[in-house]
Enzyme design. Sequence first.
Site, PDB file in Angstrom:
ATOM      1  N   ASP A 158      -7.858  -5.098  -0.155  1.00  0.00           N
ATOM      2  CA  ASP A 158      -8.374  -5.906  -1.262  1.00  0.00           C
ATOM      3  C   ASP A 158      -8.164  -7.408  -1.063  1.00  0.00           C
ATOM      4  O   ASP A 158      -8.806  -8.210  -1.740  1.00  0.00           O
ATOM      5  CB  ASP A 158      -7.681  -5.494  -2.573  1.00  0.00           C
ATOM      6  CG  ASP A 158      -7.993  -4.071  -2.965  1.00  0.00           C
ATOM      7  OD1 ASP A 158      -9.180  -3.719  -2.987  1.00  0.00           O
ATOM      8  OD2 ASP A 158      -7.052  -3.304  -3.236  1.00  0.00           O
TER       9      ASP A 158
ATOM     10  N   HIS B 129       0.856  -1.188   0.000  1.00  0.00           N
ATOM     11  CA  HIS B 129       0.000   0.000   0.000  1.00  0.00           C
ATOM     12  C   HIS B 129       0.887   1.231   0.000  1.00  0.00           C
ATOM     13  O   HIS B 129       1.964   1.230   0.594  1.00  0.00           O
ATOM     14  CB  HIS B 129      -0.906  -0.004   1.245  1.00  0.00           C
ATOM     15  CG  HIS B 129      -2.060   0.934   1.141  1.00  0.00           C
ATOM     16  ND1 HIS B 129      -1.946   2.277   1.417  1.00  0.00           N
ATOM     17  CD2 HIS B 129      -3.356   0.736   0.789  1.00  0.00           C
ATOM     18  CE1 HIS B 129      -3.114   2.859   1.248  1.00  0.00           C
ATOM     19  NE2 HIS B 129      -3.993   1.949   0.864  1.00  0.00           N
TER      20      HIS B 129
END
Length: 380
Positions: free
Chosen positions: A317, A263
Amino acid sequence: MAQPACEYKPGLEGVPVAKSSISYVDGKEGILKYRGINIEELATKSTFLETAFLLIWGRLPSKEELDSFQVDINNHRRIKYHIRDMMKCFPESGHPMDALQTSAAALGLFYSRRALDKEEYIRDAVVRIIAKIPTMVAAFSQMREGNDSVKPNDDLNYSANFLYMLTEKEPEPLEARIFDVCLMLHAEHTMNASTFSAMVTSSTLTDPYAVVASAVGTLAGPLHGGANEEVLTMLEEIGSIENVRPYIEDCVENKKKIMGFGHRVYKVKDPRARILQQLAERLFELTGHDEYYDIALEVEKVVAEKLGHKGIYANVDFYSGLVYRKLGIKPDLFTPMFAISRVAGWLAHWREQLAVNRIFRPTQIYVGEKDGIYIPIEDR
């Protein structure tokens, strides 16, 4: 050659573009807060509509305010038959995000007055968009199968009603609650690409329907939305727990992207991923175990071993696709689920932008030719 007046940052990485009080992220500690409240607390105690109210209006609503907000949302779930007729003309092979972007923009034809200085207009726009976006997603999903859209069920709450419109089956209370929490987790996340797109569009003082349509178009790109669909593809490709380690080692050695990991902000496990993993386990207890969950656990273990020292851990996700699939949601609808949720964050930033608006007009560093001449076409 003169030096540029400012430093060039590709993608505006690390460049502040706004002051905001909507959400806060601490990537090193794995903290996400909406209006100062930890996401873990909201996921346990709140609902999506209450969280949307919090994000947009900056405070938790009173019981009367929340009841009124929910009633108004319920009363605006339906979409005009002109929009349904338009959606019936969409190609069946079209992507649901393209259908959603077109449908969201079309709302502006019916409701746009651009009375941005009137709080009543702002509230009405918020209600219509939050209410109708799920209906449009579910309607296109039905229409592309050759079916009529399923009318909203006024006896069901926001999340349960969406699952009902999508599957024509009333969900179990736990399924509806889990989906509601999923919406809360995806509702807002500081200055990401789609939020910035929404802010740039809103800075021109266009209507909120165009703002949302632009954000949906940005979210549709594979570098922003859609990673949870690719996680499922990866798990299916791995196929078994035994194949996990060689698969991940090959990815690491050849510098291939491992879907659902890493991320731009978080250097520890995404707090939303922790919550989603717990939701997945609760859902499996109700609907039956998913063999791909065992593969996912092993993938997370091996990736942490191989890449944890680089701050690469599971993001939001990684587990969301497993949850959505168990809820009967098709993979190409995963990104529209993101949009249904994130519309709350987009509208919060839209409203915040209106209060201090100045049209975005960044500069550039010109690197082209300065002394070009026009050559007549017969001499080229």
